[in-house]
Write an enzyme that holds these catalytic residues in place. Structure first.
Site: not given
Ligand code: NAD
Length: 436
Positions: A152-153, A155, A205, A250, A253-254, A261
């Site tokens: 499963e992908f 979000r 995955k 993706f 920056a953070g 996950c």
């Protein structure tokens, strides 16, 4: 079709509701009696945009129901999905005891007609073989079955939209009979279907999540270079991401990746590749950059406030990302705990995550504020830890008026540095040059 989902958490419940929405009849199983009772009473135990309506509509249409009994679920279904947890062990490898237990339980109740057993949980490559062996060993009825991998992908935060409209559906199986049924399950979603062998599906995955984490760590490593050189990470990642070969997703920056996950899946992939004798050392660096990002952020707070003992610090955001109530393995929670450990008085606010944070006793000692403005009352610093849209809409003049000192550490680059400085804040973002 008649489907059963074993494990009614983020993946199982949302998948079950979406399968029902496209016309299948779904029975969701969970061994947590409180969860099943709550679902049967119409109360949804997790927050996910659009989920509550979806569940109520499909329960009302008699396409979705809940039970604690695996036997009831398996008896009623042609295809049985497994969506139970695969948590990490101390060495990073995956604890497969939940999967093994469910495989044994399925084996104990399999009878009569052929069934497809589908692993939707994230598992190490070769787990499908083990599940098939286990079912064979414990099933006394001789009922025919096939095991399929269908990672499963979704979000969290947009799980319903992701499931209703997936980029691709990966189905790993070497059985034409199982494939035909799986294609029927997914036909209504009109998504591209990628058929592979089981091992490849399982590997996809872990490889996908590791690549996404790698992109995040790449942006975070660049943010440190931006801080040292005076460049602006937002401009840099826009410039990189505009290249279609790279893409902008993706590359934000953070404070580093967190959640239920990425940290566990990257640790698992490292353990899997170590075990295969093919150590994936690049991923160890991804982990190091991720840990370093949090440490650098905390250092910048200490550098500005010096001793944290008794300092009043407001934190906006507790969930690992916006639009979810999930606080598992959340970087904001880690940051709150680091501040508490050093004696700071933390006042935290999150639109959806406070109930779970309190229930799980994740930030004991912090005050849970009633609103973003309540949190900043008298604060010597404000930390933005999760980029909820709600925070971008708060009246910043009021924030400044309520704070003791208008110092903002924006861990998600939610605000524009020039605007913040214009409003009179001392503003520190991530990777936004020395001045930022
Ligand atoms: P979760 O903890 O939210 O839900 C798992 C559920 O399984 C729980 O409700 C638990 O009570 C139930 N359960 C455990 N043992 C059971 C048993 N023996 N019988 C019946 N029910 C049982 O977990 P999740 O986030 O839904 O993740 C499930 C799997 O999917 C994991 O492998 C995870 O890595 C993977 N996954 C998660 C996400 C995500 O965003 N959460 C996305 C993709 C894949």
């Amino acid at each position: 079709m008649e489907l059963c989902i074993i494990g009614s958490g983020y993946v199982g419940l949302v998948s079950g509701a979406c399968f029902a929405e496209v016309g299948h009849t779904v029975i969701c199983v969970d061994n947590d009696p409180r969860k099943v009772q709550s679902l049967q009473a119409g109360k949804i135990p997790i927050y996910e945009p659009g989920l509550e309506d979806l569940v109520h509509r499909n329960v009302g249409a008699k396409r979705l129901r809940f039970t604690q009994s695996i036997e009831e679920g398996v008896d009623a279904s042609q295809v049985v999905f497994i969506a139970v947890p695969t948590p990490p062990q101390a060495d990073g490898s995956v604890d497969l005891s939940f999967i093994e237990r469910v495989a044994r339980e399925i084996a104990g109740v399999l009878k009569d007609d052929y069934r497809v057993i589908v692993d939707k949980s994230t598992v190490p490559v070769k787990t499908g073989e083990k599940v098939a062996d286990t079912i064979k060993r414990y099933n006394k009825s001789g009922c025919e079955f096939d095991v399929v991998s269908n990672p499963e992908f979704l979000r969290e935060g947009c799980a319903v939209a992701d499931l209703m409209n997936p980029d691709r559906v990966v189905i790993g199986s070497s059985s034409d009979r199982a494939l035909a049924l799986m294609k029927k399950v997914y036909e209504p979603f009109m998504a591209p279907i990628l058929v592979t062998d089981i091992n490849s599906a399982e590997l996809i995955k872990h490889a996908a999540n590791s690549f996404l984490a790698l992109k995040i760590s790449y942006a975070n490593a660049l943010s440190a270079i931006c801080e040292a050189s005076g460049a602006d990470i937002e401009k840099v990642v826009d410039g990189i991401g505009a290249d279609k070969r790279i893409g902008r997703h993706f590359l934000n920056a953070g404070l580093g990746y967190g959640g239920s996950c990425f940290p566990k899946d990257i640790a698992a992939f490292i353990a899997i590749t170590d075990h295969l004798g093919m150590p994936f050392n690049l991923l160890k660096e991804v982990q190091r950059i991720n840990a370093d990002q949090k440490a650098r952020f905390l250092k910048s707070i200490r550098d500005a406030l010096w001793v944290l003992q008794d300092k009043k610090i407001a934190v906006w955001g507790l969930t690992f990302k916006p639009d979810t109530d999930d606080v598992r393995n959340s970087v904001p929670i880690d940051i709150v705990n680091e501040l508490l450990k050093e004696g700071a008085q933390v006042s935290a606010y999150d639109p959806k995550g406070m109930e779970k944070a309190a229930e799980l006793k994740l930030i004991e000692g912090a005050r849970l504020a009633e609103s973003p403005l309540d949190a900043v009352e008298g604060a010597e610093a404000l930390i933005i830890a999760t980029e909820w849209k709600e925070f971008a809409a708060v009246d910043l003049a009021e924030v400044k008026a309520r704070m003791h000192t208008p110092l903002v550490f924006d861990g998600r680059n939610l605000f524009d540095p020039a605007t913040m400085r214009g409003l009179g804040f001392t503003y520190r973002g991530i990777g936004r040059g020395r001045a930022a």
